[in-house]
Scaffold this active site. Structure first.
Site, PDB file in Angstrom:
ATOM      1  N   CYS A 241     -51.955 -41.983  21.833  1.00 37.29           N
ATOM      2  CA  CYS A 241     -51.802 -43.418  21.510  1.00 37.29           C
ATOM      3  C   CYS A 241     -50.634 -43.531  20.532  1.00 37.29           C
ATOM      4  CB  CYS A 241     -53.058 -43.962  20.853  1.00 37.29           C
ATOM      5  SG  CYS A 241     -54.567 -43.743  21.811  1.00 37.29           S
ATOM      6  N   ALA A 242     -49.434 -43.244  21.013  1.00 35.01           N
ATOM      7  CA  ALA A 242     -48.310 -43.017  20.084  1.00 35.01           C
ATOM      8  C   ALA A 242     -47.807 -44.285  19.416  1.00 35.01           C
ATOM      9  CB  ALA A 242     -47.171 -42.329  20.824  1.00 35.01           C
ATOM     10  N   GLY A 246     -45.125 -43.260  14.479  1.00 38.91           N
ATOM     11  CA  GLY A 246     -45.146 -42.762  13.095  1.00 38.91           C
ATOM     12  C   GLY A 246     -45.744 -41.364  12.993  1.00 38.91           C
ATOM     13  N   LYS A 247     -46.883 -41.155  13.641  1.00 37.77           N
ATOM     14  CA  LYS A 247     -47.526 -39.833  13.522  1.00 37.77           C
ATOM     15  C   LYS A 247     -46.838 -38.811  14.418  1.00 37.77           C
ATOM     16  CE  LYS A 247     -51.735 -41.735  11.833  1.00 37.77           C
ATOM     17  NZ  LYS A 247     -51.315 -43.143  12.191  1.00 37.77           N
ATOM     18  N   ASP A 262     -48.448 -43.906  25.538  1.00 38.03           N
ATOM     19  CA  ASP A 262     -49.157 -45.109  25.088  1.00 38.03           C
ATOM     20  C   ASP A 262     -49.477 -45.929  26.328  1.00 38.03           C
ATOM     21  OD1 ASP A 262     -49.362 -46.669  22.110  1.00 38.03           O
ATOM     22  OD2 ASP A 262     -49.572 -47.941  23.886  1.00 38.03           O
ATOM     23  N   CYS A 353     -57.151 -46.388  11.534  1.00 38.55           N
ATOM     24  CA  CYS A 353     -56.837 -46.940  10.208  1.00 38.55           C
ATOM     25  C   CYS A 353     -57.903 -47.977   9.888  1.00 38.55           C
ATOM     26  CB  CYS A 353     -55.415 -47.506  10.133  1.00 38.55           C
ATOM     27  SG  CYS A 353     -55.077 -48.807  11.320  1.00 38.55           S
TER      28      CYS A 353
HETATM   29  C1  SAM Z   1     -53.149 -47.429  16.063  1.00 34.72           C
HETATM   30  S1  SAM Z   1     -51.937 -47.674  17.260  1.00 34.72           S
HETATM   31  C2  SAM Z   1     -51.023 -46.178  17.199  1.00 34.72           C
HETATM   32  C3  SAM Z   1     -50.167 -45.995  15.967  1.00 34.72           C
HETATM   33  C4  SAM Z   1     -49.257 -44.784  16.015  1.00 34.72           C
HETATM   34  N1  SAM Z   1     -49.973 -43.578  16.371  1.00 34.72           N
HETATM   35  C5  SAM Z   1     -48.504 -44.554  14.721  1.00 34.72           C
HETATM   36  O1  SAM Z   1     -48.828 -43.627  13.955  1.00 34.72           O
HETATM   37  O2  SAM Z   1     -47.537 -45.290  14.478  1.00 34.72           O
HETATM   38  C6  SAM Z   1     -52.855 -47.518  18.727  1.00 34.72           C
HETATM   39  C7  SAM Z   1     -52.055 -47.530  20.017  1.00 34.72           C
HETATM   40  O3  SAM Z   1     -52.959 -47.221  21.075  1.00 34.72           O
HETATM   41  C8  SAM Z   1     -52.464 -47.827  22.260  1.00 34.72           C
HETATM   42  N2  SAM Z   1     -53.554 -47.843  23.254  1.00 34.72           N
HETATM   43  C9  SAM Z   1     -54.514 -48.769  23.454  1.00 34.72           C
HETATM   44  N3  SAM Z   1     -55.323 -48.400  24.453  1.00 34.72           N
HETATM   45  C10 SAM Z   1     -54.884 -47.209  24.906  1.00 34.72           C
HETATM   46  C11 SAM Z   1     -55.295 -46.322  25.919  1.00 34.72           C
HETATM   47  N4  SAM Z   1     -56.358 -46.601  26.682  1.00 34.72           N
HETATM   48  N5  SAM Z   1     -54.590 -45.191  26.118  1.00 34.72           N
HETATM   49  C12 SAM Z   1     -53.523 -44.900  25.347  1.00 34.72           C
HETATM   50  N6  SAM Z   1     -53.066 -45.717  24.369  1.00 34.72           N
HETATM   51  C13 SAM Z   1     -53.743 -46.843  24.135  1.00 34.72           C
HETATM   52  C14 SAM Z   1     -51.986 -49.169  21.778  1.00 34.72           C
HETATM   53  O4  SAM Z   1     -51.044 -49.726  22.681  1.00 34.72           O
HETATM   54  C15 SAM Z   1     -51.401 -48.845  20.402  1.00 34.72           C
HETATM   55  O5  SAM Z   1     -50.018 -48.672  20.464  1.00 34.72           O
END
Ligand code: SAM
Length: 400
Positions: A241-242, A246-247, A262, A353
């Site tokens: 879930c990139a 950031g991570k 993502d 978070c």
């Molecule tokens: C909390 S954010 C990720 C933040 C990121 N890892 C960072 O450190 O900047 C969660 C992400 O999960 C994605 N997401 C939602 N459902 C998902 C799925 N079923 N599979 C993969 N990614 C998904 C969203 O589009 C969103 O960008």
């Protein structure tokens, strides 16, 4: 703009927010239409608006609005914030573009002793959420929620591939930015002055740092350490879930070979530019099954964001029990999918978070029930009292 004109602008913007327009959209529209507003004005108005959103409930009460769901005004919120900050009742008579003068009724309300507020109102949280915070944080709940009524610190991550944290602090000092070490993560610097200049610095263009919350860095650091205790540098990791990455960038800076995915690829659109600036090689994939089985996966799942409500305070007023239930179902589904893509014996990091147990410990309990044999090898919970956003991390090992 005069100080009173900034207050008037913030009141009008808050009225738009209260009518349903997202704060960021309202601020952007206002800035475009207000050529007279310089960057200092824009920042000041933005701070006024976001402070009022963070303190919406208590500010409304202090500003003379009822706490019973009847319409609140931007004017009441700003007056309430001024009162909460112990500022004298405003006298705007000499200032251009000031808000309307206080009516006698307003002046009387504002001069009266502060109203008694229910605990949730004083802590600026919806009633239904308070038990969730009590359950998750116990004796820390009031202090954490009080801190979440204030602005978040600005932190950055020194790019370990290019510079040390102390050397970066020295470089930034030369460019007018003051920053010092942060206890949560080895490469984290807490910016104490000049934050607005950060993205314009030479150090930024040279890829020496990324803006990243210190707790987010601590999570990535813990994930990297767990993976590198099992696998050699350069090991493949899927960031499932990139998002903005950031991570992913922090894991790459620790020497891991990161592939980013993502469900919404548009969320990753800035990642190639950020990776190039940092000198990191991050592959993007629309189909993580193609690289399976992965030796390690990070699932930094979508969540309520309740650990970062200082930065994004609108969400605390819009989250509903139904939306929370929807998120937990989504989190379970992502965990299940990631678990299937992981190699036997591999490590799966589950991160949010969020501060809520429903999105954290409860999801790990649900996973353990659904997938017997998986072991939780490490768990970490951070809240704003630790110095960054609230985060949860569980590291799980798949049976070999
Ligand atoms: C909390 S954010 C990720 C933040 C990121 N890892 C960072 O450190 O900047 C969660 C992400 O999960 C994605 N997401 C939602 N459902 C998902 C799925 N079923 N599979 C993969 N990614 C998904 C969203 O589009 C969103 O960008």
């Amino acid at each position: 703009m005069t100080p009173a004109a900034r207050l008037a602008a913030a009141m009008a913007l808050l009225d738009r927010w209260l009518a349903g327009e997202p704060a960021e959209a309202a601020l952007t529209r206002w800035a475009r239409a207000s050529r007279f507003a310089g960057s200092g004005d824009r920042e000041a108005v933005r701070d006024l608006v976001y402070d009022a959103i963070r303190q919406r409930r208590s500010a409304a009460a202090l500003g003379g609005a009822p706490d019973d769901g009847r319409p609140v005004t931007g004017r009441a919120l700003i007056l309430g914030c001024l009162r909460a900050a112990g500022q004298p009742l405003p006298d705007w008579t000499d200032q251009r573009h000031a808000p309307d003068p206080l009516s006698p009724a307003e002046a009387a309300r504002l001069a009266a002793p502060p109203p008694d507020m229910p605990r949730a109102a004083g802590l600026d949280i919806p009633d239904w959420l308070l038990p969730h915070f009590d359950q998750a944080l116990g004796a820390r709940a009031d202090e954490v929620l009080s801190l979440m009524r204030t602005r978040a610190p600005v932190c950055l991550r020194a790019n370990a591939a290019r510079i040390t944290a102390p050397a970066l602090a020295a470089r930034l000092a030369d460019e007018g930015v003051q920053a010092g070490p942060h206890p949560l993560a080895p490469m984290a610097l807490h910016v104490t002055a000049g934050a607005r200049r950060l993205r314009a610095t030479r150090a930024f263009a040279d890829g020496l740092f990324e803006l990243q919350d210190a707790a987010s860095q601590a999570v990535a650091e813990r994930v990297a350490a767990a993976i590198l205790s099992d696998l050699p540098a350069g090991a493949r990791v899927l960031d499932f879930c990139a998002g903005g990455g950031g991570k992913a960038l922090a894991l790459a800076a620790r020497g891991l070979s990161v592939t980013a995915h993502d469900a919404d690829p548009r969320r990753m659109r800035d990642l190639p530019v950020r990776a190039a600036r940092a000198g990191a090689d991050i592959a993007l994939t629309p189909d993580p099954a193609a690289g399976a089985p992965w030796p390690a996966i990070l699932a930094d799942v979508p969540c309520s964001g309740s650990g970062s409500w200082r930065r994004a305070p609108e969400a605390k007023w819009t989250l509903t029990p139904d939306a929370l239930a929807g998120l937990t179902a989504q989190q379970d589904a992502i965990l299940k999918r990631a678990a299937a893509l992981l190699a036997p014996g591999g490590v799966l990091g589950y991160a949010t978070c969020s501060l809520l147990r429903a999105e954290n410990e409860d999801r790990i309990t649900a996973l353990s029930a659904a997938l017997p044999g998986w072991a939780c090898i490490d768990q970490m919970r951070l809240d704003p009292l630790d110095g960054g956003d609230g985060f949860f991390l569980a590291l799980l090992r798949k049976p070999a």
